[in-house]
Design a protein around this motif. Structure first.
Motif, PDB file in Angstrom:
ATOM      1  N   LYS A  44       0.813  -1.206   0.000  1.00 41.07           N
ATOM      2  CA  LYS A  44       0.000   0.000   0.000  1.00 41.07           C
ATOM      3  C   LYS A  44       0.853   1.266   0.000  1.00 41.07           C
ATOM      4  CE  LYS A  44      -4.243  -0.759   2.103  1.00 41.07           C
ATOM      5  NZ  LYS A  44      -5.067  -0.698   3.320  1.00 41.07           N
ATOM      6  N   SER A  45       2.141   1.107   0.188  1.00 40.65           N
ATOM      7  CA  SER A  45       3.061   2.243   0.222  1.00 40.65           C
ATOM      8  C   SER A  45       3.550   2.560  -1.186  1.00 40.65           C
ATOM      9  CB  SER A  45       4.251   1.919   1.129  1.00 40.65           C
ATOM     10  OG  SER A  45       5.302   2.828   0.900  1.00 40.65           O
ATOM     11  N   PHE A  46       3.300   3.786  -1.644  1.00 41.90           N
ATOM     12  CA  PHE A  46       3.728   4.160  -2.985  1.00 41.90           C
ATOM     13  C   PHE A  46       5.250   4.110  -3.116  1.00 41.90           C
ATOM     14  CE2 PHE A  46       4.650   7.514  -6.207  1.00 41.90           C
ATOM     15  CZ  PHE A  46       4.239   6.777  -7.298  1.00 41.90           C
ATOM     16  N   LEU A  47       5.962   4.550  -2.091  1.00 41.31           N
ATOM     17  CA  LEU A  47       7.432   4.485  -2.141  1.00 41.31           C
ATOM     18  C   LEU A  47       7.918   3.039  -2.153  1.00 41.31           C
ATOM     19  CD1 LEU A  47       8.494   7.391   0.226  1.00 41.31           C
ATOM     20  CD2 LEU A  47       8.581   7.310  -2.258  1.00 41.31           C
ATOM     21  N   GLY A  48       7.231   2.173  -1.415  1.00 41.34           N
ATOM     22  CA  GLY A  48       7.589   0.762  -1.425  1.00 41.34           C
ATOM     23  C   GLY A  48       7.379   0.124  -2.793  1.00 41.34           C
ATOM     24  N   VAL A  49       6.269   0.473  -3.444  1.00 40.43           N
ATOM     25  CA  VAL A  49       5.979  -0.069  -4.777  1.00 40.43           C
ATOM     26  C   VAL A  49       7.004   0.446  -5.789  1.00 40.43           C
ATOM     27  CG1 VAL A  49       4.278  -0.133  -6.638  1.00 40.43           C
ATOM     28  CG2 VAL A  49       3.531  -0.372  -4.279  1.00 40.43           C
ATOM     29  N   LEU A  50       7.364   1.737  -5.698  1.00 40.67           N
ATOM     30  CA  LEU A  50       8.387   2.293  -6.594  1.00 40.67           C
ATOM     31  C   LEU A  50       9.743   1.633  -6.380  1.00 40.67           C
ATOM     32  CD1 LEU A  50       7.736   6.134  -6.780  1.00 40.67           C
ATOM     33  CD2 LEU A  50       7.472   4.440  -8.582  1.00 40.67           C
ATOM     34  N   LEU A  51      10.096   1.388  -5.123  1.00 39.46           N
ATOM     35  CA  LEU A  51      11.355   0.711  -4.820  1.00 39.46           C
ATOM     36  C   LEU A  51      11.376  -0.679  -5.440  1.00 39.46           C
ATOM     37  CD1 LEU A  51      14.004   0.474  -2.898  1.00 39.46           C
ATOM     38  CD2 LEU A  51      12.461  -0.982  -1.601  1.00 39.46           C
ATOM     39  N   ALA A  52      10.297  -1.425  -5.243  1.00 40.22           N
ATOM     40  CA  ALA A  52      10.223  -2.783  -5.806  1.00 40.22           C
ATOM     41  C   ALA A  52      10.322  -2.742  -7.325  1.00 40.22           C
ATOM     42  CB  ALA A  52       8.923  -3.453  -5.366  1.00 40.22           C
ATOM     43  N   HIS A  53       9.633  -1.810  -7.940  1.00 37.76           N
ATOM     44  CA  HIS A  53       9.653  -1.710  -9.398  1.00 37.76           C
ATOM     45  C   HIS A  53      11.043  -1.353  -9.920  1.00 37.76           C
ATOM     46  CE1 HIS A  53       8.786  -0.602 -13.478  1.00 37.76           C
ATOM     47  NE2 HIS A  53       9.154   0.636 -13.239  1.00 37.76           N
ATOM     48  N   SER A  54      11.693  -0.409  -9.281  1.00 42.95           N
ATOM     49  CA  SER A  54      12.990   0.057  -9.795  1.00 42.95           C
ATOM     50  C   SER A  54      14.144  -0.875  -9.461  1.00 42.95           C
ATOM     51  CB  SER A  54      13.293   1.461  -9.276  1.00 42.95           C
ATOM     52  OG  SER A  54      13.429   1.458  -7.877  1.00 42.95           O
ATOM     53  N   GLU A  55      14.093  -1.547  -8.331  1.00 38.33           N
ATOM     54  CA  GLU A  55      15.223  -2.355  -7.886  1.00 38.33           C
ATOM     55  C   GLU A  55      15.077  -3.847  -8.194  1.00 38.33           C
ATOM     56  OE1 GLU A  55      18.116  -1.257  -6.571  1.00 38.33           O
ATOM     57  OE2 GLU A  55      17.379   0.779  -6.904  1.00 38.33           O
ATOM     58  N   TRP A  56      13.868  -4.369  -8.176  1.00 37.09           N
ATOM     59  CA  TRP A  56      13.677  -5.807  -8.302  1.00 37.09           C
ATOM     60  C   TRP A  56      13.366  -6.252  -9.724  1.00 37.09           C
ATOM     61  CZ3 TRP A  56       9.851  -6.417  -3.629  1.00 37.09           C
ATOM     62  CH2 TRP A  56      10.503  -6.016  -2.463  1.00 37.09           C
ATOM     63  N   GLY A  57      12.977  -5.349 -10.579  1.00 43.20           N
ATOM     64  CA  GLY A  57      12.688  -5.711 -11.970  1.00 43.20           C
ATOM     65  C   GLY A  57      11.519  -6.663 -12.098  1.00 43.20           C
ATOM     66  N   ASP A  58      11.755  -7.826 -12.689  1.00 42.78           N
ATOM     67  CA  ASP A  58      10.688  -8.811 -12.929  1.00 42.78           C
ATOM     68  C   ASP A  58      10.533  -9.811 -11.788  1.00 42.78           C
ATOM     69  OD1 ASP A  58      10.136  -7.681 -15.355  1.00 42.78           O
ATOM     70  OD2 ASP A  58      11.416  -9.050 -16.483  1.00 42.78           O
ATOM     71  N   ASN A  59      11.160  -9.551 -10.663  1.00 43.03           N
ATOM     72  CA  ASN A  59      11.132 -10.494  -9.544  1.00 43.03           C
ATOM     73  C   ASN A  59      10.172 -10.061  -8.444  1.00 43.03           C
ATOM     74  OD1 ASN A  59      13.154 -12.152 -10.668  1.00 43.03           O
ATOM     75  ND2 ASN A  59      14.697 -10.689  -9.999  1.00 43.03           N
ATOM     76  N   ILE A  60       9.058  -9.431  -8.808  1.00 41.98           N
ATOM     77  CA  ILE A  60       8.110  -8.909  -7.825  1.00 41.98           C
ATOM     78  C   ILE A  60       6.958  -9.900  -7.639  1.00 41.98           C
ATOM     79  CG2 ILE A  60       6.548  -7.027  -7.242  1.00 41.98           C
ATOM     80  CD1 ILE A  60       8.206  -5.239  -9.083  1.00 41.98           C
ATOM     81  N   TRP A  61       6.735 -10.270  -6.397  1.00 41.46           N
ATOM     82  CA  TRP A  61       5.612 -11.139  -6.029  1.00 41.46           C
ATOM     83  C   TRP A  61       4.729 -10.403  -5.044  1.00 41.46           C
ATOM     84  CZ3 TRP A  61       4.738 -16.164  -7.784  1.00 41.46           C
ATOM     85  CH2 TRP A  61       5.736 -16.667  -8.630  1.00 41.46           C
ATOM     86  N   PHE A  62       3.427 -10.625  -5.142  1.00 34.10           N
ATOM     87  CA  PHE A  62       2.456 -10.032  -4.232  1.00 34.10           C
ATOM     88  C   PHE A  62       1.957 -11.113  -3.290  1.00 34.10           C
ATOM     89  CE2 PHE A  62      -1.987  -9.147  -3.163  1.00 34.10           C
ATOM     90  CZ  PHE A  62      -1.871  -7.882  -2.606  1.00 34.10           C
ATOM     91  N   GLU A  63       1.990 -10.824  -1.991  1.00 35.06           N
ATOM     92  CA  GLU A  63       1.467 -11.762  -0.994  1.00 35.06           C
ATOM     93  C   GLU A  63       0.416 -11.061  -0.155  1.00 35.06           C
ATOM     94  OE1 GLU A  63       4.542 -13.462   1.410  1.00 35.06           O
ATOM     95  OE2 GLU A  63       5.419 -14.537  -0.274  1.00 35.06           O
ATOM     96  N   SER A  64      -0.658 -11.784   0.122  1.00 32.97           N
ATOM     97  CA  SER A  64      -1.750 -11.235   0.913  1.00 32.97           C
ATOM     98  C   SER A  64      -2.443 -12.339   1.693  1.00 32.97           C
ATOM     99  CB  SER A  64      -2.755 -10.547  -0.012  1.00 32.97           C
ATOM    100  OG  SER A  64      -3.868 -10.098   0.714  1.00 32.97           O
ATOM    101  N   ASP A  65      -3.039 -11.950   2.810  1.00 31.15           N
ATOM    102  CA  ASP A  65      -3.822 -12.890   3.603  1.00 31.15           C
ATOM    103  C   ASP A  65      -5.153 -13.208   2.937  1.00 31.15           C
ATOM    104  OD1 ASP A  65      -1.853 -12.856   5.532  1.00 31.15           O
ATOM    105  OD2 ASP A  65      -2.840 -11.311   6.726  1.00 31.15           O
TER     106      ASP A  65
END
Length: 88
Positions: A44-65
């Protein structure tokens, strides 16, 4: 729920974050996780999402309860049999 995501730029990251913040549920866990599981950020954090997008590339996974497939469906990375990524 655990699914692989594809965020294509700033606008995708912004819209993804906006969708999650419109949900009325503040209790459930929603995280973006690097494929190795070592790094996690609040989805839910915009800065967190931007960090994941810029640093992790195609290795982003979403986890939720909870099952939020219908909410994040435009960003779910579906790989076709030929190795091409298809958004359904």
């Amino acid at each position: 729920m655990r699914v692989r995501l594809y965020l294509d730029g700033y606008k995708d990251a912004q819209e993804f974050c906006r969708k999650l913040n419109y949900l009325d549920d503040d209790e459930s866990r929603m995280e973006l996780v690097h494929s190795n599981g070592r790094y996690r950020v609040n989805a839910k954090s915009f800065l967190g999402v931007l960090l994941a997008h810029s640093e992790w590339g195609d290795n982003i996974w979403f986890e939720s309860d909870k099952d939020l497939y219908s909410v994040i469906e435009p960003w779910i990375n579906v790989e076709g049999g030929d190795g091409n990524y298809v958004h359904e």
